[in-house]
Motif scaffolding. Structure first.
Motif, PDB file in Angstrom:
ATOM      1  N   GLN A 175      -3.612  -2.444  -8.488  1.00 42.99           N
ATOM      2  CA  GLN A 175      -2.523  -2.609  -7.526  1.00 42.99           C
ATOM      3  C   GLN A 175      -1.455  -1.557  -7.819  1.00 42.99           C
ATOM      4  O   GLN A 175      -1.363  -1.042  -8.936  1.00 42.99           O
ATOM      5  N   THR A 176      -0.654  -1.235  -6.801  1.00 40.97           N
ATOM      6  CA  THR A 176       0.416  -0.251  -7.021  1.00 40.97           C
ATOM      7  C   THR A 176       1.679  -0.907  -7.570  1.00 40.97           C
ATOM      8  O   THR A 176       2.669  -0.210  -7.814  1.00 40.97           O
ATOM      9  N   SER A 177       1.654  -2.233  -7.804  1.00 39.31           N
ATOM     10  CA  SER A 177       2.832  -2.894  -8.395  1.00 39.31           C
ATOM     11  C   SER A 177       3.155  -2.303  -9.774  1.00 39.31           C
ATOM     12  O   SER A 177       4.285  -2.448 -10.265  1.00 39.31           O
ATOM     13  N   LEU A 196       2.843   5.219  -2.649  1.00 37.36           N
ATOM     14  CA  LEU A 196       1.551   5.086  -1.953  1.00 37.36           C
ATOM     15  C   LEU A 196       0.473   5.761  -2.778  1.00 37.36           C
ATOM     16  O   LEU A 196       0.642   6.901  -3.200  1.00 37.36           O
ATOM     17  N   HIS A 214      -6.079   2.071  -0.613  1.00 32.81           N
ATOM     18  CA  HIS A 214      -4.718   2.521  -0.889  1.00 32.81           C
ATOM     19  C   HIS A 214      -3.735   1.385  -0.640  1.00 32.81           C
ATOM     20  O   HIS A 214      -3.963   0.565   0.253  1.00 32.81           O
ATOM     21  N   GLN A 215      -2.689   1.370  -1.413  1.00 32.06           N
ATOM     22  CA  GLN A 215      -1.613   0.412  -1.150  1.00 32.06           C
ATOM     23  C   GLN A 215      -0.298   1.157  -0.984  1.00 32.06           C
ATOM     24  O   GLN A 215      -0.118   2.257  -1.508  1.00 32.06           O
ATOM     25  N   GLU A 217       3.515   0.363  -1.904  1.00 28.66           N
ATOM     26  CA  GLU A 217       4.349  -0.553  -2.666  1.00 28.66           C
ATOM     27  C   GLU A 217       5.811  -0.250  -2.351  1.00 28.66           C
ATOM     28  O   GLU A 217       6.211   0.920  -2.331  1.00 28.66           O
ATOM     29  N   GLY A 276      -0.617  -7.734   3.467  1.00 29.68           N
ATOM     30  CA  GLY A 276      -0.140  -7.575   2.098  1.00 29.68           C
ATOM     31  C   GLY A 276       0.611  -8.774   1.598  1.00 29.68           C
ATOM     32  O   GLY A 276       0.666  -9.822   2.247  1.00 29.68           O
ATOM     33  N   GLY A 302       3.680  -5.201  -1.164  1.00 29.91           N
ATOM     34  CA  GLY A 302       2.514  -4.327  -1.309  1.00 29.91           C
ATOM     35  C   GLY A 302       1.588  -4.549  -0.130  1.00 29.91           C
ATOM     36  O   GLY A 302       1.147  -5.678   0.104  1.00 29.91           O
ATOM     37  N   LEU A 303       1.335  -3.457   0.646  1.00 31.44           N
ATOM     38  CA  LEU A 303       0.481  -3.592   1.840  1.00 31.44           C
ATOM     39  C   LEU A 303      -0.760  -2.724   1.682  1.00 31.44           C
ATOM     40  O   LEU A 303      -0.728  -1.692   1.001  1.00 31.44           O
ATOM     41  N   GLY A 304      -1.850  -3.123   2.352  1.00 31.40           N
ATOM     42  CA  GLY A 304      -3.085  -2.336   2.333  1.00 31.40           C
ATOM     43  C   GLY A 304      -2.997  -1.226   3.388  1.00 31.40           C
ATOM     44  O   GLY A 304      -2.837  -1.500   4.570  1.00 31.40           O
ATOM     45  N   VAL A 305      -3.086   0.045   2.917  1.00 30.13           N
ATOM     46  CA  VAL A 305      -2.919   1.181   3.833  1.00 30.13           C
ATOM     47  C   VAL A 305      -4.062   1.263   4.847  1.00 30.13           C
ATOM     48  O   VAL A 305      -3.842   1.516   6.039  1.00 30.13           O
TER      49      VAL A 305
END
Ligand code: FA5
Length: 332
Positions: A175-177, A196, A214-215, A217, A276, A302-305
Motif C-alpha cells: 500500500q502507499t500508506s 502515486l 497503483h494507489q 495516497e 479506496g 488511499g484510492l486504486g488508480v
C-alpha cells in the motif's frame, strides 16, 4: 540562340528517354527527337543554314555532339526497356503519392491518470511526493498500527523478498500508506501531500484486481481537520476527475491506521464500486512518527488508480491496461 536551343533540346531528350518505361513510350520519344521527317533534331539542323558563315563550323560541331549524345541516350534506354527494367530510380518514385503516416506514440493511460490526479490535487494544495517500492516492516505495517500477529502481514498476502534488513524481511510495499509515515517522520505539520505509485499484492487478476497496481495516497495534517474536510476533498476530487455528476458514497469501515475509517465507493455503470479507503489518522500513528495526538489531527485516503481510470474511461476490465494491445491503448 542556336546554342541555347540545342542545349534545351538535348536536356528535354535525355529526360524523356530516361523516363520512358516501355517500348511505346520509347518510340514516342524517338519520333519526337530523332524522327527523320519532323523530329526536333531535324528542325534544328535546318536552322544551321541560317548561321553566319563564321559561326557555321562551331555550330556544326555542337549539333553533332548533341545528336551523338541523344542517340547514345536512346540506345541506353532501348537496352534498358528490352531488359525489362522499369526505369531509372528517379522514375520509380512517385513523389505525388501521400507519404507513409508517421506514427507517434503517447503516454500510457495509467501514466496520464497519475498526472491528472497530481494536477487536480495540486490545485487543492497537495504536494506530490514519492516513496520506495521495496519497504521494511516498520513503514509498511508497524508504524501503521499493523502488529506482527495481524493477518495483513501473512506471507500469503504479501510479496516478501529473500532480502532482510537485520532480522526484518523486506517486501514489495502492499500500500502507499507507507509514504504517509515517511513524510511525517521527516516533516512537521501542517502537511498536504499526495503520493502515486505501484503497490504489489498476490491477488488473482480479475476485472477489478491485478497483482501489481497503483494507489493514490493523500494525507492532510492541519489544526482543526475533521471528517467533513476529508469528505469534501474526496468529493471535489471525484467530480474534477470523473465529471460533476459522479456519485460518491462513504461506508463505515476499519483500517488499523485510521479512526474512524470509511470505504469510498463511486457509482460505475449503475453499480457501486469500491475505489479506496480513508479516515482520520489514528492517534497511534501520530505517536509513532513523533507527533502529539493531543494537538495534531489529520485525514488520509488511499484510492486504486486503475479503478478510477477504468471508471473515467468506461473500461470494464482493468486487465486491459496491462495486455499491451495497442488497439486498446491507442484510444486514450
Ligand atoms: C488500503 O490499501 C489502504 N492503505 C487505504 C487507506 C489509505 C485507508 C489511507 C485509510 C487511509 P485497500 O486494501 O482497501 O486499502 O486498497 C485501497 C484500494 O486499492 C481499493 O479500494 C482498490 O481500489 C484498490 N485495490 C486493492 N487491491 C487491488 C488490486 N489487486 N488491483 C487493483 N486495485 C486494487
Amino acid at each position: 540562340m542556336f546554342r541555347a536551343e540545342l542545349d534545351r533540346l538535348r536536356a528535354d531528350a535525355e529526360l524523356a528517354l530516361s523516363a520512358a518505361i516501355d517500348a511505346a513510350a520509347l518510340e514516342a520519344a524517338r519520333i519526337e527527337f530523332l524522327g527523320a521527317k519532323s523530329g526536333r533534331l531535324k528542325a534544328i539542323q535546318k536552322s544551321l543554314g541560317g548561321l553566319a558563315p563564321a559561326d557555321k563550323p562551331a555550330g556544326g560541331k555542337q549539333f553533332n555532339d548533341a545528336k551523338n549524345a541523344i542517340t547514345a541516350c536512346f540506345e541506353a534506354a532501348q537496352a534498358r526497356v528490352a531488359a525489362g527494367s522499369s526505369g531509372p530510380a528517379v522514375s520509380a518514385i512517385d513523389v505525388t503519392l501521400p507519404a507513409d503516416p508517421f506514427r507517434l506514440g503517447h503516454l500510457h493511460p495509467i501514466t496520464k491518470t497519475i498526472r491528472r490526479v497530481q494536477e487536480i490535487m495540486g490545485r487543492l494544495g497537495f504536494e506530490s511526493v514519492d516513496g520506495p517500492e521495496v519497504e521494511d516492516q516498520w513503514h509498511n505495517f508497524e508504524a501503521l498500527a499493523i502488529p506482527a500477529e495481524h493477518p495483513a502481514r501473512d506471507p500469503l498476502d504479501n510479496f516478501y523478498l529473500a532480502v532482510a534488513r537485520g532480522s526484518d524481511p523486506l517486501l514489495l510495499r502492499s500500500q502507499t500508506s507507507t509514504v504517509q509515515i515517511r513524510v511525517m517522520e521527516n516533516r512537521e505539520p501542517p502537511l498536504r501531500i499526495v503520493s502515486l505509485g505501484r503497490v504489489y499484492r498476490p491477488d488473482t487478476a480479475d476485472a477489478t484486481h491485478y497483482p501489481m497496481f497503483h494507489q493514490v495516497e493523500g494525507l492532510l495534517v492541519e489544526p482543526g481537520t475533521t471528517m467533513a474536510h476529508l469528505k469534501s476533498v474526496l468529493r471535489m476530487f471525484a467530480s474534477s476527475f470523473l465529471g460533476g455528476d459522479v456519485k460518491v458514497r462513504f461506508r463505515p469501515s476499519f483500517f488499523p491506521f485510521t479512526e474512524p475509517s470509511v470505504e469510498v465507493d463511486m457509482e460505475w455503470g449503475g453499480r457501486w464500486v469500491e475505489m479506496g479507503g480513508a479516515g482520520m489518522v489514528d492517534p497511534a500513528v501520530l505517536e509513532a512518527v513523533g507527533y502529539d495526538p493531543d494537538t495534531v489531527t489529520g485525514f488520509a485516503f488511499g484510492l486504486g488508480v486503475e479503478r478510477i481510470a477504468a471508471r473515467r474511461h468506461g473500461v470494464d476490465d482493468i486487465r486491459d491496461f496491462y495486455r499491451n494491445d495497442v488497439r486498446f491503448l491507442r484510444q486514450f
